[in-house]
Scaffold this active site. Structure first.
Site, mmCIF file in Angstrom:
data_model
loop_
_atom_site.group_PDB
_atom_site.id
_atom_site.type_symbol
_atom_site.label_atom_id
_atom_site.label_comp_id
_atom_site.label_asym_id
_atom_site.label_seq_id
_atom_site.Cartn_x
_atom_site.Cartn_y
_atom_site.Cartn_z
ATOM 1 N N CYS A 80 2.401 -0.458 -24.801
ATOM 2 C CA CYS A 80 3.021 -1.264 -25.872
ATOM 3 C C CYS A 80 4.437 -0.741 -26.071
ATOM 4 C CB CYS A 80 2.184 -1.145 -27.145
ATOM 5 S SG CYS A 80 2.814 -2.167 -28.492
ATOM 6 N N HIS A 166 1.271 -8.139 -16.528
ATOM 7 C CA HIS A 166 2.220 -9.190 -16.956
ATOM 8 C C HIS A 166 2.410 -10.211 -15.840
ATOM 9 C CE1 HIS A 166 3.880 -7.476 -20.722
ATOM 10 N NE2 HIS A 166 3.458 -6.349 -20.206
ATOM 11 N N CYS A 224 8.230 -8.641 -27.295
ATOM 12 C CA CYS A 224 7.260 -7.894 -26.484
ATOM 13 C C CYS A 224 8.066 -6.954 -25.604
ATOM 14 C CB CYS A 224 6.414 -8.848 -25.645
ATOM 15 S SG CYS A 224 5.170 -7.979 -24.656
ATOM 16 N N GLY A 227 6.781 -6.790 -22.107
ATOM 17 C CA GLY A 227 7.081 -8.096 -21.524
ATOM 18 C C GLY A 227 8.544 -8.217 -21.137
HETATM 19 N N1 LIG Z 1 3.641 -5.946 -27.926
HETATM 20 C C1 LIG Z 1 3.537 -4.985 -26.845
HETATM 21 C C2 LIG Z 1 2.681 -5.491 -25.744
HETATM 22 C C3 LIG Z 1 1.290 -5.256 -26.061
HETATM 23 C C4 LIG Z 1 0.534 -5.593 -24.851
HETATM 24 C C5 LIG Z 1 -0.806 -6.168 -25.192
HETATM 25 N N2 LIG Z 1 -0.686 -7.523 -25.686
HETATM 26 C C6 LIG Z 1 -1.651 -6.179 -23.956
HETATM 27 O O1 LIG Z 1 -2.744 -6.712 -24.063
HETATM 28 O O2 LIG Z 1 -1.210 -5.659 -22.927
HETATM 29 C C7 LIG Z 1 4.846 -4.526 -26.296
HETATM 30 O O3 LIG Z 1 5.825 -4.525 -27.045
HETATM 31 O O4 LIG Z 1 4.884 -4.106 -25.116
#
Ligand SMILES: N[C@H](CCC[C@H](N)C(=O)O)C(=O)O
Length: 295
Positions: A80, A166, A224, A227
């Site tokens: 994260c 991703h 994200c 992301g």
């Molecule tokens: N908000 C997070 C990503 C969380 C990832 C999560 N959604 C997953 O299931 O991998 C970030 O800033 O990287």
């Protein structure tokens, strides 16, 4: 049991942070049942968050802390980016460390967080993982792009692992990208056995992109971090982006730098909103570690 928490966000990607260094939380397994974690994460019936971050003492030499990440749907994940920045801000604000360079253990391995005096935090997100089995992604062989068939449609995507999976697809304009429909459809695509975070990237220039992400286990978020890193390295691999890129997200901008070796460096803000307390039933008695919810 009474739970003390801190609400934080990184560009609107928001977190409920639990300090496991000064209140009893289980060393392993979820801090709460999936049902209770989901209730806490609900924006009407609970506190509301995209992810819950659990700060814990280190388990071995060479790291300063351990931190665990739970999506709002209760699934525990390994990475994260925005959360890592908020974690670094939290442990310094709480006086748990006075270091500017903080080593932390996550389920994806160790990472280094650098807190600068201008209030920004730079995270070394590690090197991108391109091998399908490392993402994980079911594909015959590694490639710059893949054709992903879903229903009657075929999509050109890139796929990369950052400790979490991703996929990234190009879009002419993120404002009208089909995030709400195609996001959940591809999140659950069978070629991603652990589901996937779905990024929609608009190339503005070689040093600037716009990005929206439908996150695994949380839905579309305002930002994200992992992301943003995934989009940049996928764009670089397609020959579309330079080493340093500004990523415009709905919640604000991140700077991502990657020169093809070493770790991806992501820089951005981390904000504290408020502290609170809430009564919870506590960790489940019979439930093992949370992985993928059945849903
Ligand atoms: N908000 C997070 C990503 C969380 C990832 C999560 N959604 C997953 O299931 O991998 C970030 O800033 O990287």
């Amino acid at each position: 049991m009474r739970l003390r928490f801190t609400k934080m966000h990184g560009l609107g990607n928001d977190f409920l942070v639990l300090n496991g260094c000064d209140q009893p939380l289980p060393e392993d397994g979820p801090p709460l049942s999936v049902a209770e974690l989901r209730r806490l994460g609900d924006r009407h019936f609970g506190v509301g968050f995209d992810q819950m971050l659990v700060v814990q003492p280190p388990r071995h030499e060479g790291v300063d802390f351990r931190y665990r990440i739970f999506n709002a749907d209760g699934s525990e994940v390994s990475q994260c980016g925005n959360g890592a920045r908020c974690f670094a801000r939290f442990v310094r604000d709480e006086g748990l460390t006075d270091k500017h360079r903080i080593r932390v253990e996550t389920a994806a391995g160790e990472m280094t967080l650098n807190v600068t005096d201008d209030g920004l935090v730079t995270v070394d997100m590690g090197a991108p993982l391109w091998a399908p089995e490392a993402i994980p992604f079911l594909a015959k062989q590694e490639a710059d792009t893949y054709v992903l068939v879903s229903g009657n449609n075929a999509y050109e995507i890139s796929a990369v692992g950052l400790g979490n999976p991703h996929l990234v697809m190009l879009t002419e304009n993120v404002d009208n990208a089909p995030v709400a429909t195609l996001g959940p459809e591809l999140e659950h695509h069978e070629q991603f056995p652990e589901r996937v975070n779905v990024g929609f990237m608009q190339i503005v220039s070689r040093r600037e992109i716009r990005l929206r992400v439908f996150e695994r286990g949380a839905g579309e978020t305002l930002a994200c971090g992992s992301g943003a890193c995934a989009a940049v390295v996928c764009g670089q691999r397609r020959g579309l982006l330079d080493d340093t890129v500004t990523v415009h997200l709905a919640g604000g901008d991140l700077q991502v730098h990657y020169n093809g070796s070493g770790g991806i460096r992501m820089t951005g803000p981390a904000s504290r909103v408020y502290d609170g307390e809430i009564d919870v039933a506590g960790p489940p008695s019979d439930q093992g570690p949370t992985t993928e919810p059945s849903a």
